[in-house]
Scaffold this active site. Structure first.
Site, PDB file in Angstrom:
ATOM      1  CD  GLU A   7      -1.828  -2.352   1.382  1.00  0.00           C
ATOM      2  OE1 GLU A   7      -0.690  -2.728   1.679  1.00  0.00           O
ATOM      3  OE2 GLU A   7      -3.021  -3.000   0.863  1.00  0.00           O
TER       4      GLU A   7
ATOM      5  CG  PHE B  89      -9.577  -5.370   4.388  1.00  0.00           C
ATOM      6  CD1 PHE B  89      -9.659  -6.058   2.951  1.00  0.00           C
ATOM      7  CD2 PHE B  89     -10.302  -6.172   5.235  1.00  0.00           C
ATOM      8  CE1 PHE B  89     -10.180  -7.401   2.698  1.00  0.00           C
ATOM      9  CE2 PHE B  89     -10.935  -7.502   4.905  1.00  0.00           C
ATOM     10  CZ  PHE B  89     -10.820  -8.133   3.874  1.00  0.00           C
TER      11      PHE B  89
ATOM     12  CG  ASP C 267      -8.842  -2.877   9.187  1.00  0.00           C
ATOM     13  OD1 ASP C 267      -9.184  -2.878  10.283  1.00  0.00           O
ATOM     14  OD2 ASP C 267      -9.637  -2.979   8.237  1.00  0.00           O
TER      15      ASP C 267
ATOM     16  CB  ILE D  12      -5.763   3.805   5.682  1.00  0.00           C
ATOM     17  CG1 ILE D  12      -6.138   4.968   4.761  1.00  0.00           C
ATOM     18  CG2 ILE D  12      -6.255   4.098   7.212  1.00  0.00           C
ATOM     19  CD1 ILE D  12      -6.508   4.455   3.577  1.00  0.00           C
TER      20      ILE D  12
ATOM     21  CG  HIS E  19      -8.000  -8.270   8.466  1.00  0.00           C
ATOM     22  ND1 HIS E  19      -7.218  -8.326   9.299  1.00  0.00           N
ATOM     23  CD2 HIS E  19      -7.654  -8.026   7.232  1.00  0.00           C
ATOM     24  CE1 HIS E  19      -5.896  -8.644   8.715  1.00  0.00           C
ATOM     25  NE2 HIS E  19      -6.023  -8.495   7.349  1.00  0.00           N
TER      26      HIS E  19
END
Lengths: 78, 348
Positions: free
Chosen positions: B71, B94, B96, B98, B140
């Site tokens: 990511e 998801f 999460d 980020i 998650h």
């Protein structure tokens, strides 16, 4: 009049599937080649395409458990 | 309840949120060659939530790009591409994940237009899945909507049905700023993710249409108490309203629909009428979106409330893996019903 049958090649194995949702309502006019229902098998969401054009008759509502070859609806001539 | 869609001439189609959002993306990509999609499993798989099915076949590997689990890498690629004139859509399956994107999002995408004196825009859209309720544990199952909403420079929308999903995606893709389009996992319309919430499916017109940012939506009118929610809590609130109606209590269900900018006038209009408010959110309670709704009322006119406001949100704990523990923690229709009844029993 054409049967809407769960195609033999829609998924790989002999698992059961479930009709997740119909895109159109019973009695709606649909076009051949368009998406008319979504099925869920294991972790996959699969697309059922109209085999003919005409009026949709839903025989198996959403949440019905199906197998390959199950007739779930019909397309009647207009 | 579904919003009335204009008659298109063809038969009405009921779509899932995933399919409706995808229609908007495809329509915009056909119009504008600068739009591309990047993320994990967006090309071959068509997206973990079915958001990009069929798109790699239509637009090619250059415009629908599969990435490794990286990511930090691909948010950077997309932010830079946006500054250079492209219009990327980044799928973050998801929310999460980020955390490893914070620098690119908060310090670059949200601020570069301002810091460059308008010389560089960042027309990037993030497509994000969030939420729990299916035993995926603490890392998650989060919402983190308040976390993203807190930093200026970002527009955030949380459609709760397919009609809004498509209209808000068109608005996001046409906007020259950083926009975030967030869908709760339980309402994408995926059979394998557990019980599908059918109220998220809606009649969706075939042609494009844009829903403006900053406009809340009343799903159900009522007089006794306002139930404010977004995403999945709209559906919990609708169920709660049905249960309350059976007991003679008339609840109004207000869907925030846009988190930033929030439709504060819609909140005030509703609570002026009912005098009571329950705000439901699956995000953590502390410093949350629920708090922002109540701050709005407190600042604009707290005298409209005839009873203390109540927040129904995730407690400030990691989301449990154990099913009974998770169900105990998560907001649901029954908790909203209990809160609504409490507002009717107490008074200021």
């Amino acid at each position: 009049m054409t049967d809407i049958t769960v195609p033999q090649d829609l998924w790989d194995n002999d698992d059961e599937g479930v009709i997740f949702a119909w895109i159109y309502a019973d009695g709606a006019v649909v076009e051949q080649g368009r998406l008319i229902a979504e099925l869920t098998v294991e972790k996959a969401q699969l697309e059922l395409i109209a085999p003919a054009s005409g009026r949709l008759r839903i025989l198996a509502p959403a949440e019905t458990i199906v197998r390959k070859g199950t007739v779930i609806g019909r397309i009647e001539p207009l | 309840m579904t919003q009335q869609a204009p008659d298109t001439g063809g038969s009405a189609r009921t779509l899932t949120m995933a399919r409706a959002g995808r229609e908007a993306v495809i329509a915009e990509m056909r119009k504008d060659p600068n739009i591309f999609v990047i993320g994990e499993d967006v090309a071959k798989l068509g997206g973990v939530f079915g958001t990009t099915v069929g798109m790699a076949e239509e637009f090619g590997a250059g415009r629908v790009i599969d990435t490794p689990i990286s990511e930090t890498g691909f948010i950077g690629i997309a932010t830079g591409a946006a500054m250079a004139g492209m219009r990327p859509i980044v799928e973050i399956a998801f929310v999460d994940f980020i955390g490893v994107c914070f620098n690119a999002i908060f310090n670059f995408a949200a601020k570069t237009h301002y810091m460059s004196g308008g010389q560089f825009k960042v027309p990037m859209t993030l497509m994000i899945g969030y939420g729990g309720g299916y035993n995926d544990a603490a890392q998650h199952s989060q919402c983190l909507v308040a976390t993203l909403a807190h930093v200026p420079g970002i527009r955030i929308v949380t459609p709760a049905d397919a009609y809004d999903a498509k209209g808000l995606m068109h608005s996001c893709l046409q906007d020259d700023n950083l926009t975030i389009w967030m869908v709760h996992k339980a309402i994408w319309g995926l059979g394998w993710l557990g019980t599908a919430i059918k109220t998220a499916m809606a009649t969706v017109p075939e042609e494009p249409y844009a829903i403006p940012f900053g406009k809340a939506r009343i799903w159900r009118e009522g007089n006794d108490v306002t139930l404010v929610g977004y995403g999945i809590t709209v559906h919990h609130a609708l169920q709660a309203a049905e249960k309350l109606a059976a007991e003679g209590i008339s609840a109004e269900v207000l869907d925030l629909r846009t988190i930033v900018p929030m439709d504060r006038e819609a909140i005030m209009k509703s609570v002026r009428k009912t005098g009571r408010v329950v705000v439901a959110d699956e995000d953590y309670m502390n410093c949350g979106v629920t708090a922002e709704v109540l701050a709005t009322i407190a600042e604009r006119d707290p005298r409209v409330l005839t009873a203390p406001a109540i927040r129904v949100a995730n407690p400030d704990i990691p989301v449990p893996f154990s099913r009974p523990m998770e169900n105990f923690a998560l907001p649901d229709a029954d908790k909203i019903v209990a809160a609504a009844k409490t507002t009717l029993q107490s008074s200021c």
